[in-house]
Design an enzyme around this catalytic site. Sequence first.
Site, PDB file in Angstrom:
ATOM      1  N   ASP A  82       0.873  -1.282   0.034  1.00 54.46           N
ATOM      2  CA  ASP A  82       0.175   0.077  -0.036  1.00 54.46           C
ATOM      3  C   ASP A  82       0.899   1.068   0.157  1.00 54.46           C
ATOM      4  O   ASP A  82       2.099   1.247   0.262  1.00 54.46           O
ATOM      5  CB  ASP A  82      -1.078  -0.069   1.314  1.00 54.46           C
ATOM      6  CG  ASP A  82      -0.213  -0.278   2.574  1.00 54.46           C
ATOM      7  OD1 ASP A  82       0.979  -0.253   2.516  1.00 54.46           O
ATOM      8  OD2 ASP A  82      -0.880  -0.735   3.372  1.00 54.46           O
ATOM      9  N   ASN A 151      -7.329  -2.560  14.206  1.00 55.07           N
ATOM     10  CA  ASN A 151      -8.771  -2.519  13.851  1.00 55.07           C
ATOM     11  C   ASN A 151      -9.121  -4.026  12.740  1.00 55.07           C
ATOM     12  O   ASN A 151     -10.057  -4.093  12.336  1.00 55.07           O
ATOM     13  CB  ASN A 151      -9.293  -1.417  13.204  1.00 55.07           C
ATOM     14  CG  ASN A 151      -8.115  -1.052  11.807  1.00 55.07           C
ATOM     15  OD1 ASN A 151      -7.513  -1.912  11.459  1.00 55.07           O
ATOM     16  ND2 ASN A 151      -8.799   0.101  11.175  1.00 55.07           N
ATOM     17  N   HIS A 153      -7.210  -4.299  10.228  1.00 54.16           N
ATOM     18  CA  HIS A 153      -6.803  -4.225   8.791  1.00 54.16           C
ATOM     19  C   HIS A 153      -5.625  -5.111   8.284  1.00 54.16           C
ATOM     20  O   HIS A 153      -4.813  -5.534   8.831  1.00 54.16           O
ATOM     21  CB  HIS A 153      -6.563  -2.868   8.307  1.00 54.16           C
ATOM     22  CG  HIS A 153      -5.576  -2.267   8.773  1.00 54.16           C
ATOM     23  ND1 HIS A 153      -5.355  -0.853   9.101  1.00 54.16           N
ATOM     24  CD2 HIS A 153      -4.219  -2.558   9.052  1.00 54.16           C
ATOM     25  CE1 HIS A 153      -4.218  -0.461   9.514  1.00 54.16           C
ATOM     26  NE2 HIS A 153      -3.541  -1.558   9.479  1.00 54.16           N
ATOM     27  N   GLU A 158      -9.347  -1.507   5.562  1.00 51.41           N
ATOM     28  CA  GLU A 158     -10.098  -1.322   6.921  1.00 51.41           C
ATOM     29  C   GLU A 158     -11.425  -2.034   6.966  1.00 51.41           C
ATOM     30  O   GLU A 158     -12.093  -2.603   6.107  1.00 51.41           O
ATOM     31  CB  GLU A 158     -10.449   0.312   6.982  1.00 51.41           C
ATOM     32  CG  GLU A 158      -9.321   1.285   6.673  1.00 51.41           C
ATOM     33  CD  GLU A 158      -8.077   1.216   7.878  1.00 51.41           C
ATOM     34  OE1 GLU A 158      -7.933   0.320   8.536  1.00 51.41           O
ATOM     35  OE2 GLU A 158      -7.621   2.423   7.828  1.00 51.41           O
TER      36      GLU A 158
HETATM   37  P1  PGA Z   1       2.366  -2.048  13.019  1.00 47.72           P
HETATM   38  O1  PGA Z   1       1.271  -2.063  11.442  1.00 47.72           O
HETATM   39  O2  PGA Z   1       3.397  -3.246  12.455  1.00 47.72           O
HETATM   40  O3  PGA Z   1       3.191  -0.883  12.887  1.00 47.72           O
HETATM   41  O4  PGA Z   1       1.567  -2.140  13.939  1.00 47.72           O
HETATM   42  C1  PGA Z   1       0.698  -3.070  11.193  1.00 47.72           C
HETATM   43  C2  PGA Z   1      -0.491  -2.843  10.355  1.00 47.72           C
HETATM   44  O5  PGA Z   1      -1.014  -1.893  10.807  1.00 47.72           O
HETATM   45  O6  PGA Z   1      -0.590  -3.615   9.396  1.00 47.72           O
END
Ligand code: PGA
Length: 259
Positions: A82, A151, A153, A158
């Site tokens: 992304d 959350n 995702h 999302e």
């Molecule tokens: P993080 O992000 O490893 O910085 O917690 C993971 C994500 O949001 O996919």
Amino acid sequence: MLTATSPAPAPRGATESRLVVQVLPDAAAVARRAADLVAELLLAGGLRTFGVATGSTPSPVYAELAARGLPGWDGVRLFALDEYVGLPAGHPESYRAVIEREAAGPLGVPLDQVHVPDGTADDPRAAADAYEAALAAAGGADVQLLGIGANGHIGFNEPGSPLGSRTRVVDLDERTRADNARFFDSPAQVPHHAVTQGVATIGTARRHLLLATGAAKAEAVRAALEGPVGPACPASAVRLFTDVHVLLDTAAASLLTRA
Ligand code: PGA
């Protein structure tokens, strides 16, 4: 949110797919195990296209891999999950910059083999379509590294993202913007939009490594692995994929009842 969709992947069949959940003592052990699995594939000649992820959880995997000094990275293409929409080209928190700095550079992947959606394009929807086509033309990822949002995702899919979604422009949840504010000087600087591989696009990879560490991810991990499979928790789609390793530290696994 745009809804570029295609049929959701077929449910996993008992004989043709596997999902392995491994609980390790801490985040460093998770990174080492993920690096073991990627290195094994690289050394066997099975890593031509590496699906890379940004974030605090996947980052140490690149450092761990780089420290091993493995040959062959110059023949690997990286495809990011992304990219933010609207950051200026070269912004240090753009995912192109992060992937170049944390993965391509340390591993020795030439920068012209690094593919990231173009978040600076005048027409981000066209950029999303072009990225989906480029990944398909490359034959999909041999292995896709994934973090998980608090959350639920994966990529920037999302909650509410269709399981059949393809690469598209999305709105970022306020929770995601707040979680990612630590990378910016102020929360207001976190972009509101992104281009992300869709859930079904992510599912085209031949293997997946889903990593989660820390108690803040425990509920998302529980929902992904033990809750209903559906758009409310996009990470639950990994249960529809073919060959999945879930690597957790004890804190992230703490709400699982079956691990
Ligand atoms: P993080 O992000 O490893 O910085 O917690 C993971 C994500 O949001 O996919």
